[in-house]
Design an enzyme around this catalytic site. Structure first.
Site: not given
Ligand code: GAL
Length: 643
Positions: A153-154, A325
């Site tokens: 994630n990111e 997102e």
């Protein structure tokens, strides 16, 4: 220009949402799934932070809850994006590998208690991350409901790429010895004769932190490249493990204005790029704009920041990209967190689709009543009641469903290409030379100038395919190596600060930019404080950066005191030696576009266009309605017409 990007017709625009079944009682999962479907949502992303609930103790796997969650969501008609949880190694992992924690520039290990606390170079943790990805792939790789995977994630969020750990030091030495072969070659390449910095062996080389004054820029640049390669390897190891176990596409969710690793390199191992778009958070937290600008767009976000990343990640994703997102209301992490104007959640969603997104997925389904993000809004309130964002998401879903022509991403090649190059960011971070010289900012302001003229833009890597473009811009490009200018007959603008260094961040000999076909040498460089505005003879001003040019060229624009700032050869290649303001950019770009037959328009502040194969979209980022193109676009509104 209507060259369709082939192969994208099969994909449909649709909406998604991020969901954390492990944070809610099982009794609500079914109802949540039903409500998602009812709102028109098609995708649900789960799992990316769930390691401690999947493996509460080493090798003690607990799958039943995830089995059930996937089954419930899938049975309701949702497609699942399953995340590997390597951004959140659980507490017991630190007991197994105390030295896996990333180490900051001051030599302090980062602590457990939030997320992204691992060092990309740590072999033990890399093995654990791959083990987990493989276990998940074995269990869900052929599950019919799992239609895509997100790895980690990111990468890079919370300043997590550069780690000054022992593992990084060992890895860096190895990386250098493979690159240079012999220490004499490295000493020569870095100019280590300067300040007696010569090394006798690779084992003596440390990481470039905690030096008395600045370290050698070549040393820092090498460390930046090494650190980026660590991310690429970390991602690839999980991707390789999953590839054997699933045919579903692999995705990563990148962030806004994170530039510490080469996203194009990571993208080569994935099928789809995605990014996390928080326009209001980014406006206050990630942009060097005036207070007036930030107040004007307080509840809308910057009119170009999202579009820039959409265009960038389209290139990172080799054409396929999503918003993983999307901000649905106030976030919790910016200095101030106002609510979006009514209409903005819809506008942001349509803007992403207009730039080619296949999926826009909102973060998150329901606001958490606990922990770090309890003040971060969602599509539902913590008490399960619908929040404003859901209303607008539902409207977007209905708009997609109602019009077949809006259902495919329909990307076309833009007339203009803008090069964005991660190593150039590292180079100018390492050697800014002027206190506010920032590569991202330079490229972003160039992008803004193009968009203010109504242009659709493709962002490309330095080695991108330039054919078919009419105008190509490459500001701030550290080296020109790999830029295939000979393959194009476009108008080209290089500079400021393009082609003036080697890959080692030293001066080339002869001095740059060394273009066969444009006799122009940068003979002197000055940086200027932001308060100095140099008037130009065309219109507007330049500043911050000013290069003196020598050569046999035609002068297109100069300072009012007569110094050449835009020069060209007898063809269409230009070198720009100053950082232009918005007026100067307009004066430079308008005639060059006209000569190439590219239509430009004067757009009101805050209004932006985007052309797809079949539509022209108009976005109004302003807090009041705007009359433009024969129509009135409401405040925070979007309109589209067939073209
Ligand atoms: C993103 C992240 C999410 C969540 C969100 C809050 O950076 O991927 O997990 O933290 O920000 O805005």
């Amino acid at each position: 220009m209507t060259k369709s990007i082939e192969g994208l017709k099969a994909f449909q625009r649709s909406l998604g949402v991020c969901y954390y079944p492990e944070q809610w009682d099982r009794s609500v999962w079914q109802e949540d799934a039903r409500r998602m479907v009812e709102a028109g949502i098609k995708w649900v992303r789960i799992g990316e932070f769930a390691w401690s609930r999947l493996e509460p103790q080493p090798d003690k796997m607990v799958w039943d809850w995830l089995d059930d969650a996937i089954e419930i969501l899938g049975a309701a008609g949702l497609k699942v994006v399953l995340g590997t949880p390597s951004a959140t190694p659980p507490r017991w992992m630190i007991d197994c590998y105390p030295d896996m924690l990333a180490v900051d520039e001051k030599g302090q290990p980062r602590k457990f208690g939030s997320r992204r606390h691992y060092c990309f170079s740590h072999a033990g943790y890399r093995r654990e991350a791959v083990r987990m990805a493989r276990l998940m792939g074995e269990r869900y790789g052929r599950n019919p409901h799992v239609a895509a995977w997100q790895i980690d994630n990111e990468y890079g969020c919370h300043d997590t790429i550069l780690s000054y750990s022992n593992a990084a030091q060992v890895g860096f030495r190895d990386w250098l010895s493979q690159l240079y072969g012999s220490i004499a070659v490295l000493n020569e390449a870095w100019g280590n004769v300067f300040w007696s910095m010569d090394y006798d062996s690779f084992k003596q080389i440390e990481l470039p932190n905690m030096t008395v004054t600045e370290p050698n820029p070549s040393h820092v640049m090498a460390f930046r490249r090494f650190s980026s390669d660590q991310v690429v390897r970390f991602n690839k190891e999980q991707a390789d493990a999953l590839r054997e176990l699933t045919d579903a596409p692999l995705i990563h969710n990148y962030m806004g204005r994170v530039t510490e690793f080469d996203h194009y390199d990571v993208g080569l191992d994935l099928d789809i790029a995605s990014w996390d778009s928080y326009p209001i958070g980014f406006l206050s937290d990630r942009l060097e704009e005036s207070e007036d600008h930030k107040l004007r767009f307080l509840r809308q976000g910057d009119p170009d920041f999202q579009a820039f990343h959409h265009d960038l990640y389209r290139a990172v994703g080799k054409g396929r990209w999503w918003v993983m997102e999307q901000q649905p209301g106030p976030v919790n992490w910016a200095p101030f967190n106002p609510a979006p104007l009514d209409g903005m959640v819809r506008l942001w969603s349509w803007e992403a689709f207009a730039h080619g997104a296949e999926v826009v997925s909102y973060f998150r389904w329901r606001q958490a009543p606990f922990a770090q993000e309890q003040m971060h809004t969602a599509l539902l309130r913590p008490d399960h009641v619908e929040a404003r964002g859901l209303l607008e998401a539902r409207q977007v879903a209905a708009e997609i469903a109602a019009d077949e022509a809006l259902q495919a991403p329909a990307i076309v090649q833009a007339p203009v290409a803008l090069i964005f190059d991660y190593p150039s960011q590292w180079a100018w971070d390492t050697q800014p030379q002027g206190a506010d010289f920032d590569y991202f900012r330079l490229v972003f302001e160039t992008y803004r100038a193009l968009r203010a003229l109504g242009l659709s833009v493709d962002i490309l890597p330095k080695r991108g395919n330039l054919t078919g473009y009419k105008l190509i811009l490459a500001p701030g490009l550290m080296t020109l190596e790999g830029l295939a200018l000979s393959s194009t007959d476009a108008t080209v603008i290089l500079g400021p600060r393009s082609g003036v260094k080697t890959e080692e961040l030293t001066f080339p000999m002869p001095l740059g930019p060394n273009l066969v076909g444009l006799d122009c040498t940068v003979s002197l460089t000055q940086s200027l404080p932001p308060s100095v505005a140099v008037p130009l003879d065309i219109c507007g001003h330049g500043g911050r950066w000013l290069e003196s040019l020598e050569g046999d060229f035609e002068v297109v624009a100069k300072t009012q005191s007569g110094e050449a700032v835009l020069v060209k050869n007898d063809g269409k290649w230009h070198y720009l030696s100053i950082w232009p303001d918005a007026d100067a950019w307009r004066a430079i770009l308008t005639p060059l576009c006209a000569a190439e037959g590219i239509e430009t328009v004067a757009l009101p502040d805050g209004v932006r266009l985007r052309d797809t194969a079949n539509h022209r979209f108009v976005f109004n980022y302003n807090p009041e309605p705007v009359k433009w193109g024969g129509e009135t676009i409401p405040a925070a509104g979007v309109s589209w017409k067939k073209r």
